[in-house]
Design a protein around this motif. Structure first.
Motif, PDB file in Angstrom:
ATOM      1  N   LEU A 407       0.870  -1.210   0.002  1.00  0.00           N
ATOM      2  CA  LEU A 407       0.080  -0.019   0.242  1.00  0.00           C
ATOM      3  C   LEU A 407       0.942   1.298  -0.030  1.00  0.00           C
ATOM      4  O   LEU A 407       2.090   1.191   0.821  1.00  0.00           O
ATOM      5  N   PRO A 408       0.459   2.156  -0.734  1.00  0.00           N
ATOM      6  CA  PRO A 408       1.389   3.366  -0.993  1.00  0.00           C
ATOM      7  C   PRO A 408       1.408   4.182   0.505  1.00  0.00           C
ATOM      8  O   PRO A 408       0.369   4.341   1.286  1.00  0.00           O
ATOM      9  N   ASN A 409       2.679   4.761   0.971  1.00  0.00           N
ATOM     10  CA  ASN A 409       2.548   5.474   1.877  1.00  0.00           C
ATOM     11  C   ASN A 409       2.375   7.173   1.707  1.00  0.00           C
ATOM     12  O   ASN A 409       1.846   7.275   0.266  1.00  0.00           O
ATOM     13  N   ASN A 410       2.512   8.043   2.437  1.00  0.00           N
ATOM     14  CA  ASN A 410       1.767   9.288   2.372  1.00  0.00           C
ATOM     15  C   ASN A 410       2.574   9.913   1.261  1.00  0.00           C
ATOM     16  O   ASN A 410       1.856  10.684   0.464  1.00  0.00           O
ATOM     17  N   GLY A 411       3.867   9.825   0.968  1.00  0.00           N
ATOM     18  CA  GLY A 411       4.552  10.351  -0.074  1.00  0.00           C
ATOM     19  C   GLY A 411       4.150   9.901  -1.272  1.00  0.00           C
ATOM     20  O   GLY A 411       4.242  10.804  -2.385  1.00  0.00           O
ATOM     21  N   HIS A 414       0.875  11.019  -2.432  1.00  0.00           N
ATOM     22  CA  HIS A 414       0.989  12.481  -2.983  1.00  0.00           C
ATOM     23  C   HIS A 414       1.320  12.480  -4.494  1.00  0.00           C
ATOM     24  O   HIS A 414       0.780  13.242  -5.207  1.00  0.00           O
ATOM     25  N   SER A 415       2.340  11.696  -4.517  1.00  0.00           N
ATOM     26  CA  SER A 415       3.032  11.627  -5.988  1.00  0.00           C
ATOM     27  C   SER A 415       2.036  11.032  -6.911  1.00  0.00           C
ATOM     28  O   SER A 415       1.584  11.602  -8.136  1.00  0.00           O
ATOM     29  N   ASN A 432       2.317  22.868  -6.780  1.00  0.00           N
ATOM     30  CA  ASN A 432       1.723  21.833  -5.853  1.00  0.00           C
ATOM     31  C   ASN A 432       0.151  21.768  -5.903  1.00  0.00           C
ATOM     32  O   ASN A 432      -0.418  20.974  -5.743  1.00  0.00           O
ATOM     33  N   GLY A 433      -0.556  22.836  -6.311  1.00  0.00           N
ATOM     34  CA  GLY A 433      -1.931  22.682  -6.281  1.00  0.00           C
ATOM     35  C   GLY A 433      -2.624  23.018  -5.016  1.00  0.00           C
ATOM     36  O   GLY A 433      -3.622  23.753  -4.987  1.00  0.00           O
ATOM     37  N   PHE A 434      -2.112  22.484  -4.103  1.00  0.00           N
ATOM     38  CA  PHE A 434      -3.087  22.547  -2.610  1.00  0.00           C
ATOM     39  C   PHE A 434      -1.840  23.060  -1.712  1.00  0.00           C
ATOM     40  O   PHE A 434      -0.621  22.830  -2.119  1.00  0.00           O
ATOM     41  N   SER A 435      -2.601  23.450  -0.751  1.00  0.00           N
ATOM     42  CA  SER A 435      -1.372  23.636   0.459  1.00  0.00           C
ATOM     43  C   SER A 435      -0.895  22.603   1.109  1.00  0.00           C
ATOM     44  O   SER A 435      -1.561  21.764   0.958  1.00  0.00           O
ATOM     45  N   ASP A 436      -0.115  22.643   2.167  1.00  0.00           N
ATOM     46  CA  ASP A 436       0.373  21.594   2.749  1.00  0.00           C
ATOM     47  C   ASP A 436      -0.727  20.987   3.732  1.00  0.00           C
ATOM     48  O   ASP A 436      -0.751  19.806   3.811  1.00  0.00           O
ATOM     49  N   GLU A 437      -1.507  21.967   4.426  1.00  0.00           N
ATOM     50  CA  GLU A 437      -2.397  21.622   5.108  1.00  0.00           C
ATOM     51  C   GLU A 437      -3.619  20.871   4.273  1.00  0.00           C
ATOM     52  O   GLU A 437      -4.249  19.866   5.003  1.00  0.00           O
ATOM     53  N   GLU A 438      -3.887  21.141   3.197  1.00  0.00           N
ATOM     54  CA  GLU A 438      -5.040  20.692   2.324  1.00  0.00           C
ATOM     55  C   GLU A 438      -4.234  19.173   2.052  1.00  0.00           C
ATOM     56  O   GLU A 438      -5.306  18.325   1.994  1.00  0.00           O
ATOM     57  N   TRP A 439      -3.254  19.191   1.675  1.00  0.00           N
ATOM     58  CA  TRP A 439      -2.609  17.712   1.203  1.00  0.00           C
ATOM     59  C   TRP A 439      -2.633  16.813   2.648  1.00  0.00           C
ATOM     60  O   TRP A 439      -3.190  15.558   2.363  1.00  0.00           O
ATOM     61  N   HIS A 440      -2.029  17.252   3.706  1.00  0.00           N
ATOM     62  CA  HIS A 440      -2.439  16.631   4.744  1.00  0.00           C
ATOM     63  C   HIS A 440      -3.834  16.187   5.017  1.00  0.00           C
ATOM     64  O   HIS A 440      -3.877  14.772   5.312  1.00  0.00           O
ATOM     65  N   ARG A 441      -4.791  16.922   4.971  1.00  0.00           N
ATOM     66  CA  ARG A 441      -6.380  16.618   4.897  1.00  0.00           C
ATOM     67  C   ARG A 441      -6.462  15.269   3.822  1.00  0.00           C
ATOM     68  O   ARG A 441      -7.070  14.323   4.486  1.00  0.00           O
TER      69      ARG A 441
END
Length: 540
Positions: A407-411, A414-415, A432-441
């Motif tokens: 299963l893919p990890n977070n990084g 994201h890719s 990036n398209g999204f902010s870091d906070e949006e990516w974390h969500r």
């Protein structure tokens, strides 16, 4: 024209073999008969042919074309004392005629045993008649050639009948043939390129493909090469039930350790590596849950190495029954002749789900070929349930590299998201398209989602965004407005799917644990800015 196959046959005749089996595809039959009859004429030897279809004996001669002249002696003698359909075997044993007799259509009775009593009795009579014919005709200037597309012989008779097989032509043989087929204005380089494009086809198939291409208006070498390549792809699909792909242009999100291994494989194809007797791995096994990117990884390997890929659903061989081994033998001969190619065995484990004798025989054929081959063919197999595979397939020395595709990890997620979002939203192509906070969500919400599910989430979000932006189907005037995929659209799409790793958590964890015991990691530890360390595996 004295081909290599014809030469092999006459070499066996010179060694006093009164019975020879020849395996040749149907499309090459006319060319083979011309070659055999032509060689017989040069040697002043009579050549005859009997076919199962009409039970008639003809003498073969070659002028500009093949000429068949009926042998009346057989018709009169066989008619008076025929006891069954294969009276020709008794006739050839006792007749005063000499030379070569080609018998077409007998092989089905000489293969594996059957439970049908009538078929069994006929098969035993034919085998007995052939052995008697061999003994009776020794040193009598008479040779019987058994001819067919599948020269499979049962174990009780195989040792008595030497077999020669018509192999696929080499690049050099194709180039020589093309010199007599193509217009004179084609250069040597162009002919070589066409020959490379047609490796894997018999000469008769190449001739037909050229006729089709020229009839459609393809006259220059570039167009002809393209048309012949397309014809070969379609032919291989129909004949071998495989998919033939040229190296794709794709991007892969994650799996960095596996990608590094693929780059090493590419170096093993270089002349420098050959000078040191280095070789490609015997095989690569990709194991892990469904949807984690095993098939995509095989395509990525094709891209990295710059060589085409043949995709085969391994379980499909079971549907061929008694023909399965014949089909596999032909396929392995094909990939050997093409040489620099990836043979991808998709869903490899499903071919062994039945745990029957056929599965073991096919596995044995594959293993023997993997051990003995000298061609630059890279075997990649994928499996979800490694416990279905026979132990001999996974022991050391069989598959040199076994990768766990997890299963893919977070990084990695994201890719993967970025790759798919960039297809529709330009913001993700250069930024990036999204902010870091949006990516974390988003990454937290898609924990335990695999690549295939991420693709589905993106595509659903794109469709909903499109439908909200355009209430009708009227094409806007001027430049098309961009699609701006929002986080809320992606989260809504995520809520509408139930990831397999959550829906079937127990089964998926079992696959992952067993893959851990056998495979090496295909991804490094997540060191991206989105790594969150230890998390609840169920996304709580």
């Amino acid at each position: 024209m004295n081909t290599a196959l014809t030469q092999q046959v006459f070499d066996l005749i010179r060694l006093n073999n009164p019975l020879i089996a020849v395996e040749s595809p149907l499309q090459e039959r006319l060319r083979l008969l011309k070659n055999l009859a032509g060689e017989c004429q040069q040697k002043n030897v009579n050549c005859y042919i009997w076919t199962l279809e009409d039970d008639q004996l003809h003498q073969l001669q070659v002028n500009e074309d093949l000429v068949l002249q009926q042998v009346l002696d057989y018709q009169s003698i066989a008619k008076n004392r025929r006891e069954h359909y294969f009276e020709v075997l008794r006739f050839w044993k006792t007749t005063n005629l000499q030379g070569i007799l080609i018998l077409e259509g007998i092989f089905p009775w000489l293969g594996t045993n059957t439970s049908d009593p009538d078929f069994f009795l006929t098969a035993e009579w034919i085998k007995s008649a052939l052995i008697n014919l061999k003994l009776y005709n020794r040193n009598s200037n008479k040779t019987a050639i058994l001819l067919g597309p599948n020269a499979s012989l049962s174990s009780d008779i195989a040792a008595e009948i030497p077999t020669v097989t018509q192999k696929l032509p080499t690049v050099e043989e194709i180039s020589t043939h093309l010199l007599g087929v193509l217009p004179n204005n084609y250069s040597e380089t162009e002919i070589h390129e066409i020959a490379l494009a047609t490796v894997g086809m018999y000469l008769a198939d190449i001739d037909y493909g050229i006729k089709q291409a020229i009839a459609s208006g393809s006259t220059n070498a570039q167009e002809l090469t393209k048309k012949l390549s397309a014809y070969k792809v379609d032919l291989l699909r129909r004949v071998y039930n495989i998919e033939f792909l040229q190296p794709p242009a794709i991007e892969v999100g994650g799996l960095d350790l596996m990608q590094s291994a693929f780059k090493r494989y590419k170096r093993l194809l270089t002349p420098l590596a050959k000078a040191y007797n280095l070789r490609l791995p015997k095989g690569i096994l990709l194991i892990g849950p469904p949807g984690t990117g095993k098939s995509y990884s095989a395509k990525a390997c094709s891209q990295q190495l710059g060589i085409p890929m043949i995709i085969l659903e391994w379980g499909s061989f079971r549907s061929y029954g008694n023909l399965a081994e014949y089909k596999l033998k032909n396929l392995l001969s094909l990939v050997d002749r093409i040489n620099r190619v990836i043979l991808y065995l998709d869903d490899f484990d499903k071919g062994f789900a039945g745990d029957d004798d056929l599965s073991r025989r096919l596995a044995g054929m594959l293993l023997t070929w993997m051990q003995e081959r000298t061609s630059d063919v890279l075997i990649i197999a994928s499996a979800n349930n490694i416990e279905w595979l026979p132990p001999e397939l996974t022991r050391s020395g069989r598959f040199d590299d076994i990768f766990k595709v997890d299963l893919p990890n977070n990084g990695e997620r994201h890719s993967i998201f970025t790759l798919h979002l960039a297809r529709f939203d330009y913001r993700f192509r250069n930024g990036n398209g999204f902010s870091d906070e949006e990516w974390h969500r988003l990454l937290k919400a898609t924990h335990r989602c695999v690549g295939a599910e991420i693709q589905a989430i993106v595509e659903r979000a794109v469709i909903s965004t499109f439908c909200l932006m355009f209430k009708d189907d009227v094409l806007p005037v001027g430049e098309l407005p961009p699609l701006n995929i929002t986080l809320s659209a992606l989260l809504e799409a995520r809520n509408n799917i139930n990831p397999l790793a959550i829906r079937e958590a127990e089964r998926i964890e079992s696959m992952r644990n067993k893959a851990d015991l056998q495979g090496q990691a295909s991804s490094p530890v997540d060191s991206s800015i989105y790594s969150v360390g230890n998390v609840d595996i169920f996304g709580g």
